[in-house]
Design a protein around this motif. Structure first.
Motif, PDB file in Angstrom:
ATOM      1  N   ILE A 100      26.842  36.394  41.207  1.00  0.00           N
ATOM      2  CA  ILE A 100      26.203  37.613  41.728  1.00  0.00           C
ATOM      3  C   ILE A 100      24.941  37.941  40.938  1.00  0.00           C
ATOM      4  CG2 ILE A 100      26.501  40.071  42.104  1.00  0.00           C
ATOM      5  CD1 ILE A 100      29.473  39.546  42.371  1.00  0.00           C
ATOM      6  N   PHE A 101      25.048  37.902  39.602  1.00  0.00           N
ATOM      7  CA  PHE A 101      23.879  38.220  38.777  1.00  0.00           C
ATOM      8  C   PHE A 101      22.704  37.309  39.112  1.00  0.00           C
ATOM      9  CE2 PHE A 101      26.604  40.502  35.675  1.00  0.00           C
ATOM     10  CZ  PHE A 101      25.811  41.616  35.529  1.00  0.00           C
ATOM     11  N   ALA A 228      42.612  44.391  38.475  1.00  0.00           N
ATOM     12  CA  ALA A 228      41.183  44.631  38.661  1.00  0.00           C
ATOM     13  C   ALA A 228      40.562  43.570  39.555  1.00  0.00           C
ATOM     14  CB  ALA A 228      40.490  44.650  37.303  1.00  0.00           C
ATOM     15  N   LEU A 229      40.976  42.310  39.361  1.00  0.00           N
ATOM     16  CA  LEU A 229      40.419  41.246  40.191  1.00  0.00           C
ATOM     17  C   LEU A 229      40.834  41.433  41.641  1.00  0.00           C
ATOM     18  CD1 LEU A 229      40.742  38.046  38.019  1.00  0.00           C
ATOM     19  CD2 LEU A 229      38.689  39.245  38.693  1.00  0.00           C
ATOM     20  N   ALA A 230      42.091  41.840  41.850  1.00  0.00           N
ATOM     21  CA  ALA A 230      42.561  42.034  43.217  1.00  0.00           C
ATOM     22  C   ALA A 230      41.735  43.091  43.929  1.00  0.00           C
ATOM     23  CB  ALA A 230      44.031  42.435  43.206  1.00  0.00           C
ATOM     24  N   LEU A 231      41.237  44.087  43.175  1.00  0.00           N
ATOM     25  CA  LEU A 231      40.390  45.103  43.794  1.00  0.00           C
ATOM     26  C   LEU A 231      38.937  44.648  43.906  1.00  0.00           C
ATOM     27  CD1 LEU A 231      41.702  48.327  42.030  1.00  0.00           C
ATOM     28  CD2 LEU A 231      42.099  47.595  44.377  1.00  0.00           C
ATOM     29  N   LEU A 232      38.445  44.015  42.823  1.00  0.00           N
ATOM     30  CA  LEU A 232      37.004  43.757  42.741  1.00  0.00           C
ATOM     31  C   LEU A 232      36.569  42.556  43.573  1.00  0.00           C
ATOM     32  CD1 LEU A 232      36.425  44.473  38.957  1.00  0.00           C
ATOM     33  CD2 LEU A 232      35.537  45.778  40.873  1.00  0.00           C
ATOM     34  N   VAL A 233      37.405  41.504  43.621  1.00  0.00           N
ATOM     35  CA  VAL A 233      36.974  40.306  44.346  1.00  0.00           C
ATOM     36  C   VAL A 233      36.759  40.586  45.832  1.00  0.00           C
ATOM     37  CG1 VAL A 233      37.678  37.999  45.048  1.00  0.00           C
ATOM     38  CG2 VAL A 233      37.863  38.677  42.669  1.00  0.00           C
ATOM     39  N   PRO A 234      37.712  41.244  46.530  1.00  0.00           N
ATOM     40  CA  PRO A 234      37.431  41.551  47.942  1.00  0.00           C
ATOM     41  C   PRO A 234      36.208  42.445  48.110  1.00  0.00           C
ATOM     42  CG  PRO A 234      39.740  41.902  47.428  1.00  0.00           C
ATOM     43  CD  PRO A 234      39.061  41.657  46.140  1.00  0.00           C
ATOM     44  N   ALA A 235      36.085  43.436  47.204  1.00  0.00           N
ATOM     45  CA  ALA A 235      34.926  44.328  47.302  1.00  0.00           C
ATOM     46  C   ALA A 235      33.631  43.533  47.187  1.00  0.00           C
ATOM     47  CB  ALA A 235      34.996  45.388  46.208  1.00  0.00           C
ATOM     48  N   THR A 236      33.612  42.571  46.237  1.00  0.00           N
ATOM     49  CA  THR A 236      32.416  41.766  46.052  1.00  0.00           C
ATOM     50  C   THR A 236      32.145  40.902  47.277  1.00  0.00           C
ATOM     51  OG1 THR A 236      33.115  41.628  43.774  1.00  0.00           O
ATOM     52  CG2 THR A 236      31.285  40.254  44.419  1.00  0.00           C
ATOM     53  N   LEU A 237      33.208  40.277  47.778  1.00  0.00           N
ATOM     54  CA  LEU A 237      33.011  39.378  48.913  1.00  0.00           C
ATOM     55  C   LEU A 237      32.545  40.152  50.144  1.00  0.00           C
ATOM     56  CD1 LEU A 237      36.018  36.937  48.462  1.00  0.00           C
ATOM     57  CD2 LEU A 237      33.623  36.624  47.829  1.00  0.00           C
ATOM     58  N   THR A 266      24.844  48.265  43.754  1.00  0.00           N
ATOM     59  CA  THR A 266      26.280  48.085  43.978  1.00  0.00           C
ATOM     60  C   THR A 266      26.741  46.734  43.468  1.00  0.00           C
ATOM     61  OG1 THR A 266      25.848  49.251  46.030  1.00  0.00           O
ATOM     62  CG2 THR A 266      28.053  48.350  45.727  1.00  0.00           C
ATOM     63  N   LEU A 267      25.994  45.689  43.851  1.00  0.00           N
ATOM     64  CA  LEU A 267      26.409  44.345  43.453  1.00  0.00           C
ATOM     65  C   LEU A 267      26.411  44.195  41.933  1.00  0.00           C
ATOM     66  CD1 LEU A 267      24.620  42.254  46.172  1.00  0.00           C
ATOM     67  CD2 LEU A 267      27.047  42.222  45.656  1.00  0.00           C
ATOM     68  N   LEU A 268      25.359  44.705  41.284  1.00  0.00           N
ATOM     69  CA  LEU A 268      25.300  44.563  39.827  1.00  0.00           C
ATOM     70  C   LEU A 268      26.447  45.307  39.162  1.00  0.00           C
ATOM     71  CD1 LEU A 268      21.504  44.742  38.926  1.00  0.00           C
ATOM     72  CD2 LEU A 268      23.018  42.774  38.921  1.00  0.00           C
ATOM     73  N   LEU A 269      26.784  46.486  39.683  1.00  0.00           N
ATOM     74  CA  LEU A 269      27.886  47.235  39.076  1.00  0.00           C
ATOM     75  C   LEU A 269      29.219  46.519  39.282  1.00  0.00           C
ATOM     76  CD1 LEU A 269      27.202  51.017  39.516  1.00  0.00           C
ATOM     77  CD2 LEU A 269      27.175  49.621  37.473  1.00  0.00           C
ATOM     78  N   LEU A 270      29.411  45.965  40.484  1.00  0.00           N
ATOM     79  CA  LEU A 270      30.644  45.212  40.722  1.00  0.00           C
ATOM     80  C   LEU A 270      30.733  44.035  39.756  1.00  0.00           C
ATOM     81  CD1 LEU A 270      30.899  45.117  44.605  1.00  0.00           C
ATOM     82  CD2 LEU A 270      32.547  46.091  43.019  1.00  0.00           C
ATOM     83  N   ALA A 271      29.613  43.321  39.609  1.00  0.00           N
ATOM     84  CA  ALA A 271      29.616  42.174  38.706  1.00  0.00           C
ATOM     85  C   ALA A 271      29.872  42.623  37.279  1.00  0.00           C
ATOM     86  CB  ALA A 271      28.293  41.427  38.807  1.00  0.00           C
TER      87      ALA A 271
END
Lengths: 359, 350
Positions: A100-101, A228-237, A266-271
């Motif tokens: 993402i970065f 955290a990954l279960a929440l963040l990975v779908p959000a990122t995708l 948004t993307l940078l914060l998720l990353a």
């Protein structure tokens, strides 16, 4: 209209259609994560089998899929699996965050290690370990959830600061990198100050943690990362489709109807959140986030780092490095190997980009 | 170099401007010397236990062996002297690096020269068992030299000269590599760890006069080389081609500069550990007073460096009774300056 669609948007590529959806068929985008995942399972099995009582790879696989006896179940699920599983999760988080970065900043050299996110998360975590440790308040539940949360807070604050300080009528990729180097310097020094404040046991523990370490990772630190990954990975995708537009530059992306600044923030914060959570679990295993997206990009032959490929390769890299360190230098944390291998790779990328080769 | 050129075209006007600049430089120099004396006095007087200024004076001129005399003469005296020496070295080293790279963000800490010296010293102490600063200072020089050359070459790779971004990235990459190597060495060694974590952040506490004596000769040679380097730097500021056309031997100037940087930074790191950001901030402060003439800028940078380092040390002592090392204090103050510099429009080359 039909003929255009049939010949496909990319010459020489077939089109894959499913109802109203259509993709360009690129076999390598699928092949890289699949082959990577198979390798990952094998390397993970070897890593799990390794230890004071050796277990054969096939036995490990059999046990993992539910066919083990009591002894094997005990050793593998209680003692050895957490370490490897942590490596997989952390590596996947670093790989995805790095992809993402690099896509958002359009700069192959941008990685959370250089941009100060990792050290920001480090400030949060070490502050809790050292300051809490000397006062005897960090134990039990607070230690399990507190350190990841503190790292998350530190990483997100660093991400916000990075974004705010690089902002100057828009974000310039190189200004972002330079501001990130400055932020890293501040947070790195705050971390070291915290280390000299604490007593030497805390400091040694914290220093091992600071280079990235999978030793002694138990089930209790897997939980927060997995959650955290279960929440963040779908959000990122879910945000991934905007990344395809962002790669063309701000003006084109705006023309394509993307709200550039909101999407990028948004993307940078998720990353940043992904990095912070992973850092909290295993410390900053440096350069995984830098190297994997670039390796995945070259293997999949895509114009920008593929997300799934980066995740799988990140996991493979961390578990593989862990296995290598355990085999050849059992006292060292895995982060030492990744940084000693990764820094020359950064230098190589840097030289390439300077020589005008597309990077 | 700049002065005669500026003075020639319109005699009266030009001379008065040149005269004003010279007056400002001389007043500045006097002011800085005064400030250095004040900061040194503060450094002798303040700390965990404050010593009145008249007692400081008595301890210096007519010691009687009392508590104050011991504090001033054997604890804070050496610390102050080491601070002044290291400050001068890092300030001048930073000015030379900015001059040679024509890059406003060059700094021994950011560009990995400090880490190079640190890595070599850790290698010497932990792996080869070298004891004492007179032994490992040579490793410090070698490490600083190799790191400086590598980073400069990397920053300029591709034949387009270095820019702030390329140099900073090259420095970050080399620092990261060295950091990984240092961790690999130190983590296997509990005793090494204990020394390293205090030395690593940069500190002038607990040094005695012997340390000052051991680095002083190298500093003197380094400073002389730096001063000899300044006319060449003035020419290089116009670009390598113009400097060659003006009759400068560019390669000789560069080698002289690298030697001076190596001696100054290597000595400072050997004595205090890697202190970053002095070399970054100081040349900018000095340039604001002296203008771009390196013959003035370099001495100013040395004085300001000493003042900054000592002031940061006194402040750190007052804020947290010796638990905040000066290197950390400087980084926490200095990194924001770096961010301001990189946010500046254009990030002009020097």
């Amino acid at each position: 209209m039909r003929t255009v669609r049939d010949s496909g948007p990319v010459p020489g590529r077939r089109v894959l259609k499913l109802g109203p959806l259509a993709w360009t068929f690129r076999p390598r985008i699928v092949l890289v994560p699949v082959v990577g995942a198979v390798l990952l399972v094998l390397v993970a099995a070897v890593n799990i089998g390794k230890g004071s009582s050796h277990i054969e790879v096939l036995d490990v696989l059999r046990t993992l899929f539910g066919g083990g006896d009591r002894r094997e179940n005990g050793i593998i699920f209680d003692l050895r699996l957490p370490r490897t599983l942590a490596g997989v999760l952390v590596g996947a988080a670093f790989g995805l965050a790095g992809a993402i970065f690099q896509t958002v900043t359009r700069n192959p050299l941008a990685s959370p290690d250089i941009l100060g996110i990792t050290w920001g998360a480090g400030v949060g975590a070490v502050a809790l370990i050292v300051l809490g440790g000397t006062r005897g308040q960090v134990s039990g539940v607070v230690a399990e959830l507190g350190v990841p949360l503190a790292a998350l807070a530190g990483g997100i604050v660093a991400g916000l600061l990075l974004y705010a300080l690089s902002w100057r009528r828009g974000i310039d990729g190189y200004r972002l990198v330079l501001v990130g180097i400055g932020l890293s310097a501040v947070s790195y020094n705050v971390v070291y100050w915290l280390l000299t404040v604490g007593d030497v046991d805390d400091a040694t523990r914290a220093t091992t943690w600071l280079v990235g370490n999978l030793n002694g990772v138990g089930w209790e630190s897997i939980g927060p990362v997995a959650l955290a990954l279960a929440l963040l990975v779908p959000a990122t995708l879910m945000c991934a489709h905007t990344m395809g537009g962002l790669q063309f530059g701000d003006d084109t992306a705006r023309g394509l109807g993307i709200r550039v600044d909101a999407a990028r923030a948004t993307l940078l914060l998720l990353a940043a959140a992904l990095v912070a959570v992973a850092t909290a679990a295993a410390g900053p295993i440096t350069f995984v986030a830098l190297a994997t997206p670039q390796i995945a990009l070259r293997l999949a032959r895509t114009p920008q780092p593929p997300l799934a490929g980066s995740m799988v390769l990140g996991a493979l890299l961390v578990v593989g490095a862990d296995l290598a360190v355990r085999t050849f230098a059992p006292n060292l944390p895995v982060g030492v190997l990744t940084s000693v291998l990764g820094a020359p790779y950064l230098i190589y990328l840097f030289v390439r980009s300077r020589k005008g080769v597309r990077a | 170099m700049a002065t005669p050129l500026a003075a020639r075209p319109s005699a009266g006007h030009g001379r008065s401007r040149g005269g004003r600049l010279r007056a400002r430089r001389i007043t500045g120099l006097a002011g800085l010397l005064g400030l250095l004396v004040v900061v040194s006095a503060l450094s002798l007087a303040y700390g965990a236990h404050a010593v009145p200024l008249d007692a400081v004076w008595r301890a210096l001129t007519d010691p009687a062996g009392g508590e104050h005399d011991i504090i001033v003469r054997s604890l804070r005296g050496p610390r102050t002297v080491v601070g002044i020496l290291a400050g001068i070295a890092l300030g001048v080293g930073g000015a030379l690096m900015q001059g040679h790279t024509r890059n406003p963000i060059a700094d021994p800490g950011l560009l990995g020269v400090n880490q190079g010296a640190a890595f070599a010293i850790v290698l010497a102490v932990v792996v080869f068992g070298v004891q004492g600063i007179h032994g490992f200072i040579w490793f410090g020089f070698a490490g600083a030299l190799v790191a400086a050359v590598v980073v400069f070459l990397l920053g300029a790779v591709g034949g387009r000269g270095s820019t702030p971004v390329t140099l900073a990235l090259a420095g970050a990459a080399v620092s990261a590599l060295l950091y990984g190597l240092i961790s690999a060495i130190v983590l296997g060694n509990q005793q090494g760890m204990e020394t390293y974590r205090f030395w690593h952040v940069g500190s002038i506490a607990g040094r005695d006069f012997a340390v000052a004596g051991q680095i002083a000769p190298f500093l003197v040679v380094g400073l002389l080389l730096a001063l000899a380097n300044t006319p060449g730097l003035n020419a290089l500021a116009l670009g390598e081609d113009v400097a060659t056309a003006l009759g400068r031997d560019v390669r000789r100037t560069r080698i002289l500069g690298i030697l001076a940087i190596t001696l100054l930074v290597g000595a400072a790191v050997s004595a205090c550990g890697p202190i970053a950001f002095v070399g970054l901030i100081v040349p900018h402060l000095a340039r604001a007073v002296t203008g771009p003439d390196y013959r003035w800028l370099v001495p100013f940078a040395g004085l300001i460096g000493a003042i900054l380092l000592l002031a940061a040390d006194v402040l750190a002592r007052l804020v947290s009774a010796d638990r905040l090392e000066v290197g950390i204090m400087l980084a926490i103050v200095g990194a924001p300056v770096f961010i301001v510099l990189v946010r500046r429009k254009g990030l002009a080359r020097l």
